[in-house]
Design an enzyme around this catalytic site. Structure first.
Site, PDB file in Angstrom:
ATOM      1  N   LYS A 130       0.865  -1.187   0.000  1.00  0.00           N
ATOM      2  CA  LYS A 130       0.000   0.000   0.000  1.00  0.00           C
ATOM      3  C   LYS A 130       0.900   1.235   0.000  1.00  0.00           C
ATOM      4  CE  LYS A 130      -4.060   1.960   2.285  1.00  0.00           C
ATOM      5  NZ  LYS A 130      -3.550   3.332   2.423  1.00  0.00           N
ATOM      6  N   VAL A 131       1.099   1.795  -1.149  1.00  0.00           N
ATOM      7  CA  VAL A 131       2.035   2.906  -1.316  1.00  0.00           C
ATOM      8  C   VAL A 131       1.526   4.131  -0.569  1.00  0.00           C
ATOM      9  CG1 VAL A 131       3.220   4.357  -2.995  1.00  0.00           C
ATOM     10  CG2 VAL A 131       2.680   1.978  -3.561  1.00  0.00           C
TER      11      VAL A 131
END
Length: 562
Positions: A130-131
């Site tokens: 999850k950037v």
């Protein structure tokens, strides 16, 4: 951040899974104060939403935002009817554009059990980091970039097309003549970034700041990368979508999207990406079903075919219940915040140091304020700042810093208890005489009993007097009396350190008190590492009447060197 405008049902689910410290007892507020406090918090949340939607920046971390939403919901339950059940919508502004396919956001799975339950009802599961960046939609027509749109509320966002054209990470043309919509995340390029060690390091805010600049030079533009996390109307299978995304010019997205089978694999990669190097900051992992609904059915709310499992929060929202001003041995004032207990990375945090009186004055923290706490080095609680202030704030009167210094409080006098206790603790601790079984609690008991009001009063205490102190008793009194008697045999160097002279002195090379007490500044400056200021401090210490009186008393009881 893609979860901010999730539906109220998902917020209720989150409330069921958060740790107990967040679900504290209801505040003891009057109805009028409750209305002011809830209104203020709702306004703060709305302002954070506007900042994210319009500017792409996050005034607070996702963890703090989520906890603030939970706090508002708890307060709303405590005081029903004060506020409407949902936050007011964020109004639009000029320069907005509609997403051709809504950005859905993600439901958050709070713990492994929730992930297991989510996986049990699905198959063909894929995992991505999850950037931790700024979400964007890219619109291509006949293979050419025609629009870039910020996340906004998922339905509409800011038109970022002109900025996107300046970013090397965003191709102006694709090797296809198709029309397509890609959804992804602008991120700050980092080298060997380990999330568990340094957190997000302000990566999202840095990206938002770069995107907001009117003029972005080539070097700045090259710092921004792009992770494509979905192609709403791409090929039907995840394998095909990934292969095509890589061919279109986004290889990182494909290489960091992995097929997983069960909780064990999800847990393994979540931990590996948390503690191993990545080229960007992350705040968890995203689980996606390979097969999902077509983009024409997507809505600006969390879908059933994707969810996030975030990393352990590195930041917690804590309510201040009290402010204590501690006075150290040298007279330094150190504010300490007493908090309503919060859990952070498996630890319950009840207090945190502010650092200095000047910092407390600048932050102006009062009971009832909400502050952000992080773990420095994953062990020590650290105050990040004030998230919002209580509407009703009591007045505080810190001690006068001019009244306390390195030569104050040699006796137990009004206002001197804290510094005097610190002097005794230093004297008996490992830095000084290293008295076994004698710590702050022992000194406090002797002070409370009126037996120790001066720094050396304990030297002549008899066992009978010690026995009368509550909590000591006959056996311990005998041990203490023997320890105090033996202290007189300690070498001169240990006694000198126990008195607490300014740092920089090398007592091991000094034989007696007289050789120190007669030195002037010039002689002190001849010592290695002693400059003008330290020399002046040393002269003042040895010339001080209280210090000289202590030296005379030690000489009378026969301590060597005095």
């Amino acid at each position: 951040m893609r979860c901010r405008l999730a539906s109220f049902l998902w917020l209720i689910l989150f409330l069921c899974l958060v740790s107990p410290p967040l679900l504290a007892d209801c505040p003891d507020w009057s109805a009028s104060r409750a209305e002011r406090e809830l209104t203020a918090l709702q306004g703060r949340l709305a302002a954070w939403n506007r900042a994210y939607r319009h500017d792409g920046r996050s005034p607070v971390s996702d963890a703090v935002y989520d906890q603030a939403r939970v706090r508002l919901d708890v307060w709303r339950r405590c005081f029903p009817g004060v506020l409407p059940e949902i936050l007011p919508p964020v109004t639009g502004s000029a320069g907005e554009a509609r997403h051709p396919v809504p950005q859905t956001g993600l439901a958050k799975l709070a713990e492994a059990a929730a992930v297991r339950a989510w996986l049990a009802r699905r198959e063909d599961i894929w995992l991505q980091p999850k950037v931790d960046g700024v979400a964007v939609t890219l619109v291509y027509e006949a293979g050419r970039l025609v629009r870039a749109i910020s996340r906004g509320d998922g339905r509409r966002g800011q038109d970022w097309t002109s900025t996107a054209r300046r970013l090397p990470a965003v191709p102006e043309t694709l090797p296809t003549d198709a029309d397509l919509v890609l959804q992804g995340e602008y991120f700050l390029r980092l080298t060997e970034h380990v999330q568990a060690e340094v957190g997000s390091a302000g990566a999202r805010s840095t990206v938002a700041g770069l995107l907001a600049r009117e003029h972005l030079n080539a070097k700045e533009a090259s710092r921004i990368g792009l992770f494509v996390w979905d192609w709403p109307d791409g090929p039907a299978t995840m394998e095909a979508r990934l292969a095509e995304v890589a061919r279109l010019g986004f290889p990182a997205s494909a290489s960091l999207t992995l097929a997983v089978d069960g909780l064990a694999e999800v847990r393994y990669w979540r931990e590996a990406w948390y503690r191993g190097p990545l080229p960007f900051a992350t705040d968890g992992v995203v689980l996606r079903q390979g097969g999902r609904s077509p983009g024409t059915t997507w809505q600006a709310k969390p879908p059933v075919w994707a969810a996030a499992w975030k990393h352990p929060p590195r930041e917690a929202l804590a309510e201040v219940r009290g402010v204590e001003f501690r006075i150290g041995r040298t007279g330094r004032l150190s504010p300490l915040l007493h908090l309503m207990p919060v859990e952070l990375d498996g630890r319950v945090i009840r207090r945190v140091a502010v650092g200095s009186l000047a910092r407390w004055q600048a932050l102006d923290i009062r009971p009832g304020d909400q502050v952000a706490i992080v773990l420095a080095g994953l062990t020590i609680p650290r105050l990040e700042g004030v998230v919002w202030r209580a509407v009703q704030r009591p007045a505080l009167s810190p001690p006068d810093p001019e009244a306390y210094h390195a030569l104050s409080c040699w006796h137990l006098a009004p206002g001197c208890q804290a510094q005097f206790l610190e002097r005794l603790t230093w004297l008996g601790g490992p830095e000084g005489l290293d008295l076994p079984g004698v710590g702050p609690g022992t000194w406090q008991s002797l002070m409370d009993a009126g037996l120790v009001t001066g720094l050396l009063d304990w030297l002549t205490l008899e066992a009978e007097a010690l026995e009368a102190v509550p909590g000591i008793g006959e056996i311990r009194a005998a041990r203490l009396q023997a320890t105090f008697a033996q202290a007189q045999e300690r070498p001169f160097a240990a006694w000198l350190e126990a008195l607490g002279p300014p740092p920089g002195l090398a007592p091991a090379a000094i034989e007696n008190w007289a050789s120190l007490a007669t030195r002037g500044e010039r002689r002190w400056r001849a010592e290695p590492g002693v400059g003008p200021e330290r020399a002046g401090d040393l002269v003042a210490f040895f010339a001080h009447p209280e210090v000289q009186a202590l030296a005379r008393r030690l000489a009378r009881v026969g301590v060597a060197g005095f």
